[in-house]
Design a protein around this motif. Sequence first.
Motif, PDB file in Angstrom:
ATOM      1  N   THR A   3       0.165  -5.766  -0.572  1.00  0.00           N
ATOM      2  CA  THR A   3      -0.785  -5.506   0.065  1.00  0.00           C
ATOM      3  C   THR A   3      -2.483  -5.865  -0.207  1.00  0.00           C
ATOM      4  O   THR A   3      -2.190  -6.250  -1.391  1.00  0.00           O
ATOM      5  CB  THR A   3      -0.684  -4.377  -1.879  1.00  0.00           C
ATOM      6  N   VAL A  22       3.364  -0.360   7.014  1.00  0.00           N
ATOM      7  CA  VAL A  22       3.244   0.439   6.115  1.00  0.00           C
ATOM      8  C   VAL A  22       1.354   1.055   6.114  1.00  0.00           C
ATOM      9  O   VAL A  22       0.471  -0.186   5.401  1.00  0.00           O
ATOM     10  CB  VAL A  22       3.616   0.767   4.633  1.00  0.00           C
ATOM     11  N   GLU A  24      -1.201   3.057   4.513  1.00  0.00           N
ATOM     12  CA  GLU A  24      -1.846   3.913   3.950  1.00  0.00           C
ATOM     13  C   GLU A  24      -3.385   4.449   3.606  1.00  0.00           C
ATOM     14  O   GLU A  24      -3.814   4.135   3.878  1.00  0.00           O
ATOM     15  CB  GLU A  24      -0.980   4.079   2.239  1.00  0.00           C
ATOM     16  N   LEU A  44       8.801   0.369  -2.047  1.00  0.00           N
ATOM     17  CA  LEU A  44       8.117  -0.781  -1.361  1.00  0.00           C
ATOM     18  C   LEU A  44       8.980  -1.485  -2.191  1.00  0.00           C
ATOM     19  O   LEU A  44       8.521  -2.860  -1.979  1.00  0.00           O
ATOM     20  CB  LEU A  44       7.035  -1.196  -1.347  1.00  0.00           C
ATOM     21  N   HIS A  52       2.423  -3.577   3.520  1.00  0.00           N
ATOM     22  CA  HIS A  52       1.138  -2.954   2.484  1.00  0.00           C
ATOM     23  C   HIS A  52      -0.269  -2.656   3.187  1.00  0.00           C
ATOM     24  O   HIS A  52      -0.377  -3.728   1.993  1.00  0.00           O
ATOM     25  CB  HIS A  52       1.889  -2.093   1.147  1.00  0.00           C
TER      26      HIS A  52
END
Length: 108
Positions: A3, A22, A24, A44, A52
């Motif tokens: 992340t 992904v 976001e 996740l 992410h």
Amino acid sequence: MTTHPYHLLTREQVDSLPGPVVVEFGASGCEFCQELRPRLAAALERYSDVRHIKVEDGPGQPLGRSFRVKLWPTLVFLRDGKMLHIASRPSDEEVQKGLAAITGSTPG
């Protein structure tokens, strides 16, 4: 799962990311975004290979506009730079559908 903090990327940088990703799109003050975060994090956890990336979006931000983001949060699911699924204000089922699309797993 990796992340990254909110930051701005170019579309070229996103399109060149390898593997499942992904992205976001949201805003720090968005209540819908805050509500999604723990549900997305839980989803996740099953996918250690999915990157992410959170992008602080706003009016006129070129990356969000390039994906036609109109509502927050919007999740863009990519594999090797190719968009396979997009979902705005997604349900848990939509999140699973997107993750399945980029990982080749069965949703659920």
